[in-house]
Design a protein around this motif. Sequence first.
Motif, PDB file in Angstrom:
ATOM      1  N   LEU A 198       0.956  -1.363   0.096  1.00 26.35           N
ATOM      2  CA  LEU A 198      -0.023  -0.046   0.128  1.00 26.35           C
ATOM      3  C   LEU A 198       0.780   1.164   0.091  1.00 26.35           C
ATOM      4  CD1 LEU A 198      -3.092  -0.864   2.476  1.00 26.35           C
ATOM      5  CD2 LEU A 198      -2.985  -0.853  -0.205  1.00 26.35           C
ATOM      6  N   THR A 199       2.349   1.067   0.621  1.00 29.87           N
ATOM      7  CA  THR A 199       2.986   2.569   0.603  1.00 29.87           C
ATOM      8  C   THR A 199       4.260   2.531  -0.341  1.00 29.87           C
ATOM      9  OG1 THR A 199       4.283   1.655   2.196  1.00 29.87           O
ATOM     10  CG2 THR A 199       2.198   2.614   3.054  1.00 29.87           C
ATOM     11  N   ALA A 200       4.365   1.303  -0.897  1.00 27.49           N
ATOM     12  CA  ALA A 200       5.436   1.416  -2.055  1.00 27.49           C
ATOM     13  C   ALA A 200       5.176   1.743  -3.261  1.00 27.49           C
ATOM     14  CB  ALA A 200       6.113  -0.024  -2.151  1.00 27.49           C
ATOM     15  N   PRO A 201       6.308   2.453  -4.095  1.00 30.02           N
ATOM     16  CA  PRO A 201       5.698   3.025  -5.575  1.00 30.02           C
ATOM     17  C   PRO A 201       5.684   1.770  -6.231  1.00 30.02           C
ATOM     18  CG  PRO A 201       8.002   3.333  -4.886  1.00 30.02           C
ATOM     19  CD  PRO A 201       7.395   3.094  -3.643  1.00 30.02           C
ATOM     20  N   GLN A 202       6.470   0.579  -5.956  1.00 27.93           N
ATOM     21  CA  GLN A 202       6.051  -0.669  -6.699  1.00 27.93           C
ATOM     22  C   GLN A 202       5.702  -1.856  -5.974  1.00 27.93           C
ATOM     23  OE1 GLN A 202       7.397  -1.294  -9.847  1.00 27.93           O
ATOM     24  NE2 GLN A 202       7.794   0.602 -10.525  1.00 27.93           N
ATOM     25  N   PRO A 203       4.768  -2.657  -6.490  1.00 27.98           N
ATOM     26  CA  PRO A 203       4.514  -2.821  -7.761  1.00 27.98           C
ATOM     27  C   PRO A 203       3.074  -2.131  -8.121  1.00 27.98           C
ATOM     28  CG  PRO A 203       3.940  -4.806  -6.644  1.00 27.98           C
ATOM     29  CD  PRO A 203       4.737  -3.777  -5.546  1.00 27.98           C
ATOM     30  N   HIS A 204       2.656  -1.460  -7.090  1.00 31.92           N
ATOM     31  CA  HIS A 204       0.910  -0.824  -7.447  1.00 31.92           C
ATOM     32  C   HIS A 204       1.022   0.639  -7.399  1.00 31.92           C
ATOM     33  CE1 HIS A 204      -0.606  -4.974  -7.104  1.00 31.92           C
ATOM     34  NE2 HIS A 204      -0.115  -5.019  -5.938  1.00 31.92           N
ATOM     35  N   ASP A 205       2.050   1.233  -7.122  1.00 38.56           N
ATOM     36  CA  ASP A 205       2.017   2.642  -6.915  1.00 38.56           C
ATOM     37  C   ASP A 205       0.726   3.164  -6.423  1.00 38.56           C
ATOM     38  OD1 ASP A 205       3.013   5.165  -7.577  1.00 38.56           O
ATOM     39  OD2 ASP A 205       2.126   5.172  -9.731  1.00 38.56           O
ATOM     40  N   ILE A 206       0.296   2.752  -5.118  1.00 38.78           N
ATOM     41  CA  ILE A 206      -0.555   3.148  -4.408  1.00 38.78           C
ATOM     42  C   ILE A 206      -0.231   4.327  -3.700  1.00 38.78           C
ATOM     43  CG2 ILE A 206      -2.553   2.695  -2.849  1.00 38.78           C
ATOM     44  CD1 ILE A 206      -2.487  -0.110  -3.750  1.00 38.78           C
ATOM     45  N   VAL A 207       0.868   4.362  -2.896  1.00 38.97           N
ATOM     46  CA  VAL A 207       1.476   5.066  -1.832  1.00 38.97           C
ATOM     47  C   VAL A 207       0.615   5.864  -1.107  1.00 38.97           C
ATOM     48  CG1 VAL A 207       3.510   6.932  -2.090  1.00 38.97           C
ATOM     49  CG2 VAL A 207       3.091   5.473  -4.229  1.00 38.97           C
ATOM     50  N   MET A 208       0.099   4.913  -0.509  1.00 41.77           N
ATOM     51  CA  MET A 208      -0.811   5.458   0.612  1.00 41.77           C
ATOM     52  C   MET A 208      -0.150   5.927   1.808  1.00 41.77           C
ATOM     53  SD  MET A 208      -3.647   2.936   2.346  1.00 41.77           S
ATOM     54  CE  MET A 208      -4.826   2.741   1.089  1.00 41.77           C
TER      55      MET A 208
ATOM     56  N   ILE B 111      -5.075  -0.762   8.397  1.00 37.79           N
ATOM     57  CA  ILE B 111      -5.537  -1.666   7.372  1.00 37.79           C
ATOM     58  C   ILE B 111      -4.880  -3.088   7.387  1.00 37.79           C
ATOM     59  CG2 ILE B 111      -5.795  -2.010   4.947  1.00 37.79           C
ATOM     60  CD1 ILE B 111      -6.105   0.649   4.334  1.00 37.79           C
ATOM     61  N   GLY B 112      -3.482  -3.101   7.502  1.00 36.44           N
ATOM     62  CA  GLY B 112      -2.682  -4.204   7.803  1.00 36.44           C
ATOM     63  C   GLY B 112      -3.249  -4.824   9.106  1.00 36.44           C
ATOM     64  N   VAL B 113      -3.398  -4.257  10.209  1.00 35.68           N
ATOM     65  CA  VAL B 113      -3.870  -5.018  11.510  1.00 35.68           C
ATOM     66  C   VAL B 113      -5.205  -5.801  11.048  1.00 35.68           C
ATOM     67  CG1 VAL B 113      -4.797  -4.675  13.756  1.00 35.68           C
ATOM     68  CG2 VAL B 113      -2.986  -3.421  12.915  1.00 35.68           C
ATOM     69  N   LEU B 114      -6.197  -4.651  10.509  1.00 33.58           N
ATOM     70  CA  LEU B 114      -7.491  -5.445  10.185  1.00 33.58           C
ATOM     71  C   LEU B 114      -7.333  -6.689   9.294  1.00 33.58           C
ATOM     72  CD1 LEU B 114      -9.893  -3.714  11.568  1.00 33.58           C
ATOM     73  CD2 LEU B 114     -10.494  -3.288   9.149  1.00 33.58           C
ATOM     74  N   LEU B 115      -6.603  -6.633   8.036  1.00 30.07           N
ATOM     75  CA  LEU B 115      -6.600  -7.643   7.046  1.00 30.07           C
ATOM     76  C   LEU B 115      -5.839  -8.902   7.667  1.00 30.07           C
ATOM     77  CD1 LEU B 115      -5.231  -6.442   3.641  1.00 30.07           C
ATOM     78  CD2 LEU B 115      -7.742  -7.202   4.546  1.00 30.07           C
ATOM     79  N   ALA B 116      -4.962  -8.619   8.821  1.00 36.89           N
ATOM     80  CA  ALA B 116      -4.379  -9.658   9.565  1.00 36.89           C
ATOM     81  C   ALA B 116      -5.313 -10.511  10.325  1.00 36.89           C
ATOM     82  CB  ALA B 116      -3.122  -9.366  10.431  1.00 36.89           C
ATOM     83  N   ALA B 117      -6.191  -9.568  10.938  1.00 35.94           N
ATOM     84  CA  ALA B 117      -7.361 -10.099  12.009  1.00 35.94           C
ATOM     85  C   ALA B 117      -8.230 -11.018  11.153  1.00 35.94           C
ATOM     86  CB  ALA B 117      -7.755  -8.855  12.723  1.00 35.94           C
ATOM     87  N   CYS B 118      -8.731 -10.279   9.946  1.00 37.02           N
ATOM     88  CA  CYS B 118      -9.791 -10.698   9.185  1.00 37.02           C
ATOM     89  C   CYS B 118      -9.316 -12.032   8.630  1.00 37.02           C
ATOM     90  CB  CYS B 118     -10.297  -9.934   8.022  1.00 37.02           C
ATOM     91  SG  CYS B 118     -11.299  -8.716   8.447  1.00 37.02           S
ATOM     92  N   ALA B 119      -7.781 -12.433   8.229  1.00 30.60           N
ATOM     93  CA  ALA B 119      -7.322 -13.680   7.780  1.00 30.60           C
ATOM     94  C   ALA B 119      -7.420 -14.690   8.990  1.00 30.60           C
ATOM     95  CB  ALA B 119      -6.094 -13.515   7.280  1.00 30.60           C
ATOM     96  N   GLY B 120      -7.057 -14.064  10.137  1.00 28.36           N
ATOM     97  CA  GLY B 120      -7.267 -14.902  11.188  1.00 28.36           C
ATOM     98  C   GLY B 120      -8.716 -15.711  11.502  1.00 28.36           C
TER      99      GLY B 120
ATOM    100  N   VAL C 101       9.559   0.627   0.986  1.00 27.03           N
ATOM    101  CA  VAL C 101       8.324   0.798   1.630  1.00 27.03           C
ATOM    102  C   VAL C 101       8.259   2.267   2.279  1.00 27.03           C
ATOM    103  CG1 VAL C 101       6.960  -0.303   3.498  1.00 27.03           C
ATOM    104  CG2 VAL C 101       8.384  -1.796   2.175  1.00 27.03           C
ATOM    105  N   GLY C 102       6.883   2.731   2.480  1.00 29.79           N
ATOM    106  CA  GLY C 102       6.726   4.117   3.064  1.00 29.79           C
ATOM    107  C   GLY C 102       7.044   4.025   4.618  1.00 29.79           C
ATOM    108  N   GLY C 103       7.360   5.352   4.926  1.00 32.58           N
ATOM    109  CA  GLY C 103       7.315   5.294   6.502  1.00 32.58           C
ATOM    110  C   GLY C 103       6.602   6.498   7.027  1.00 32.58           C
ATOM    111  N   PRO C 104       6.341   6.646   8.197  1.00 31.83           N
ATOM    112  CA  PRO C 104       5.550   7.678   8.885  1.00 31.83           C
ATOM    113  C   PRO C 104       5.867   9.224   8.755  1.00 31.83           C
ATOM    114  CG  PRO C 104       6.692   6.438  10.483  1.00 31.83           C
ATOM    115  CD  PRO C 104       7.068   5.924   9.373  1.00 31.83           C
ATOM    116  N   MET C 105       4.914   9.889   8.323  1.00 33.41           N
ATOM    117  CA  MET C 105       5.096  11.256   8.258  1.00 33.41           C
ATOM    118  C   MET C 105       4.188  11.941   9.450  1.00 33.41           C
ATOM    119  SD  MET C 105       7.261  12.297   5.726  1.00 33.41           S
ATOM    120  CE  MET C 105       6.880  13.917   4.976  1.00 33.41           C
ATOM    121  N   LEU C 106       4.593  12.770  10.153  1.00 34.37           N
ATOM    122  CA  LEU C 106       3.893  13.396  11.016  1.00 34.37           C
ATOM    123  C   LEU C 106       4.345  15.039  11.080  1.00 34.37           C
ATOM    124  CD1 LEU C 106       2.023  12.491  13.172  1.00 34.37           C
ATOM    125  CD2 LEU C 106       3.552  12.695  15.012  1.00 34.37           C
ATOM    126  N   PHE C 107       3.013  15.638  10.811  1.00 28.28           N
ATOM    127  CA  PHE C 107       3.281  17.361  10.644  1.00 28.28           C
ATOM    128  C   PHE C 107       4.303  17.791   9.810  1.00 28.28           C
ATOM    129  CE2 PHE C 107       1.926  16.509  15.244  1.00 28.28           C
ATOM    130  CZ  PHE C 107       0.415  16.739  14.890  1.00 28.28           C
TER     131      PHE C 107
END
Lengths: 237, 514
Positions: free
Chosen positions: B253-263, B271-280, B328-334
Amino acid sequence: MAMLELENVHTYYGNIHALKGLSISVDEGEIVTLIGGNGAGKSTTLRTISALQRPRIGKIVFEGEDVTTAPPPEIVRKGIVHVPEGRRIFGRLSVQENLEMGAFTREDKQEIIESMEHVFQLFPRLEERRKQTGGTLSGGEQQMLAVGRALMAKPRLLLMDEPSMGLAPILVEEIFNIIREINQQGVTILLVEQNAHMALSIANRGYVLETGQIQLAGLATELAASSVVREAYLGGG
Amino acid sequence: MKRTSLESGLLIGCLSLFFIVLGVTSLTGSLVQDWFKLSSPILGGWLLLFLMTFWGGTLAFKKSPSKSWSETLRTGLSVGLVAGIMLALTIWGLGTLNAQAVPIREWLVQLTPAAIAMLTMGRAPVVAALLMFVVMLLAGIGGAAWAYAALHYQWRSVLNTRWLSARESVINMSLVQKYQQHQYSKQIAYGVGALVLLTAPLYLGRYWNYTLGTVGLYVILGLGLNVVVGMAGLLDLGYVAFFAIGSYTMALLTAPQPHDIVMSFWLALPIGVLLAACAGVLLGIPVLRMRGDYLAIVTLGFGEIIRILSKSDVLTDFSGGPRGVRAVGGPMLFGLNLNNEFYFMYFIILGIIIVAYATHQLQRSRVGRAWMAIREDEDVAEAMGINTLKYKLLAFAMGSGFAGFSGALFASRNKFTGPEDFTLLVSINVLSLVIIGGMGSIPGVIVGALVLKGLPEMLRQLDDYRMLAFGGLLVIMMILRPEGLIPSSRRKMELHDDESEALVPDVLVEGGEV
Ligand SMILES: Nc1ncnc2c1ncn2[C@@H]1O[C@H](COP(=O)(O)OP(=O)(O)OP(=O)(O)O)[C@@H](O)[C@H]1O
Ligand SMILES: [Mg+2]
């Protein structure tokens, strides 16, 4: 109207046809006993009533309500509580924790504390051993704990599966006295036993079960006198 | 000579050999040399061996049934004798081989000529061996004598009363009194602890922030698996799958490759937490109807399926394939870029606090009691009116969610994620740290992670032997503390039956069989 009614109940374990069209009824305030040999389907009957096992055909009615498809938690909330065969207590939990588990479906803390005091009145031994782990109790104490744990759910109908199993005669007597006492306090009891003599001595009515079917039904005194029961379950006497 | 004392000697001897082979003795030697500015590492290495046998002597004394003086002497002597013979032979052998220029370190990397020279003190092998034998004899006797003295002269209790009176006088000082009377004293203690924790990343430096950050990620994983295995009793051997799902969600979701979503990191994390929990939950619905062994096998398979999928060439366009996902993207704050191990240390500490607090609260709640009942006896739990499937799913979902959280932080911090990060070894490591720490115990998980993931980092020199050391540690620990390093009170009770029986008052035992 009967408190509990089973109508033509068929229960299977895979292909094994364990209950073959069982119909029994229990009235409020009674002690009803279910006797029969090994593998007759006594435990299966109790497991079917408490929804641990589903009947394939048939109907179970409790206090006028169809509970055939109700899940176990709902059955417990309605007041049907099962004391499983073979003293299945939580061996690694303390006596007190075991009892608290019994009250899992109940919310009111104050009432739960009152129930626990009530259990300790019935079984003073358990109070002395509150902090001891269940697994370190003696056989008799474990059976008391299993009964006490079921009482913590505030049952209206108690299903007891062979409470006398493996106990010394003097303890069997004690357990049966307590069953009678619980009944006098207003709890209806469906008692499964191999010890037909003791069971018939405290029950109002009884059923004789053989290979998943009712062989004989009647008042406890009638059954105790009947030749079939005397030969098969009372040692021929 | 008693069999038990010979056994103690043998145990200590083996342990010492193990230490020598692993290079623990050389390491201790050089550490002591550094700290005390000594000219050689000999003292430290020999001191370690001496202390080991000394300890063996006290152990043997505790095991010996007779506590008489002559028996003590004999006990210490036999421990020293056995350990001494083993070590003397080792030193003689190593020294001789070394003198003949046999390249020992080709097989045993830690046994460098320098390490062997430390053991032989640079002397002739026979001399060193004899010396070692004598030292070990003294150590064994010394240890036993020490234990004898501690028992007979009750030094401990004397020390204890001194300590108590010293403490009392401190308490009488008004400042301390004020502190104790202060109704917030507990909160103040927590505050100080939090302050230390929160300032720690400031002086740890890059390397330690990274290393301890990894340990912290394992703590989160361990806390999650502790819910599943320790509390609900469900053996999940494919736990790494949920770590992978969290990780890949963050990465894709955050890397430019392979999807270029860059969220944004902040969106990808939940979303990662939720997806993992759903997979569980999705895995749990069919699988949690199974019991015990089947559950372990199916989860094991699931873990491998996820790894193989992430590795597959067919899915390269979707998940990056064998080469993984970069940038992979990192956090930005202000507008501030927080993308380095220093800031991540804070996220991880915060994450641990949240997860530890949540599981602690859950453990004491109704949910925790349901898990306990299910772990103890699922059938009976059901008969008690506990909706077992629901609570098992909840345990699975929570454990998986925590793993997803850890995975998302992991991918973002490393700025990379790939299939090789998610091998079976991760699942095994996490399970091991839960067991080492003490099943079902939250502080145990933290200590377990520090021991299992932190210790090898701190002892970098062990690297080649890490698995050997790890196995040895597990074996030793299971012998000494089968219930884990910081067990929950329940496990302790159950595995040390002989000791807990003593806690039952005599009145209760009197009744006998009922
Ligand atoms: N889990 C199971 N799977 C398959 N068959 C079962 C299972 N439980 C019971 N049965 C079978 O169902 C039949 C009835 O068993 P049940 O346990 O109800 O007998 P019972 O009357 O309680 O006997 P006992 O007095 O020995 O406890 C038996 O033939 C038994 O083999
Ligand atoms: Mg039975």
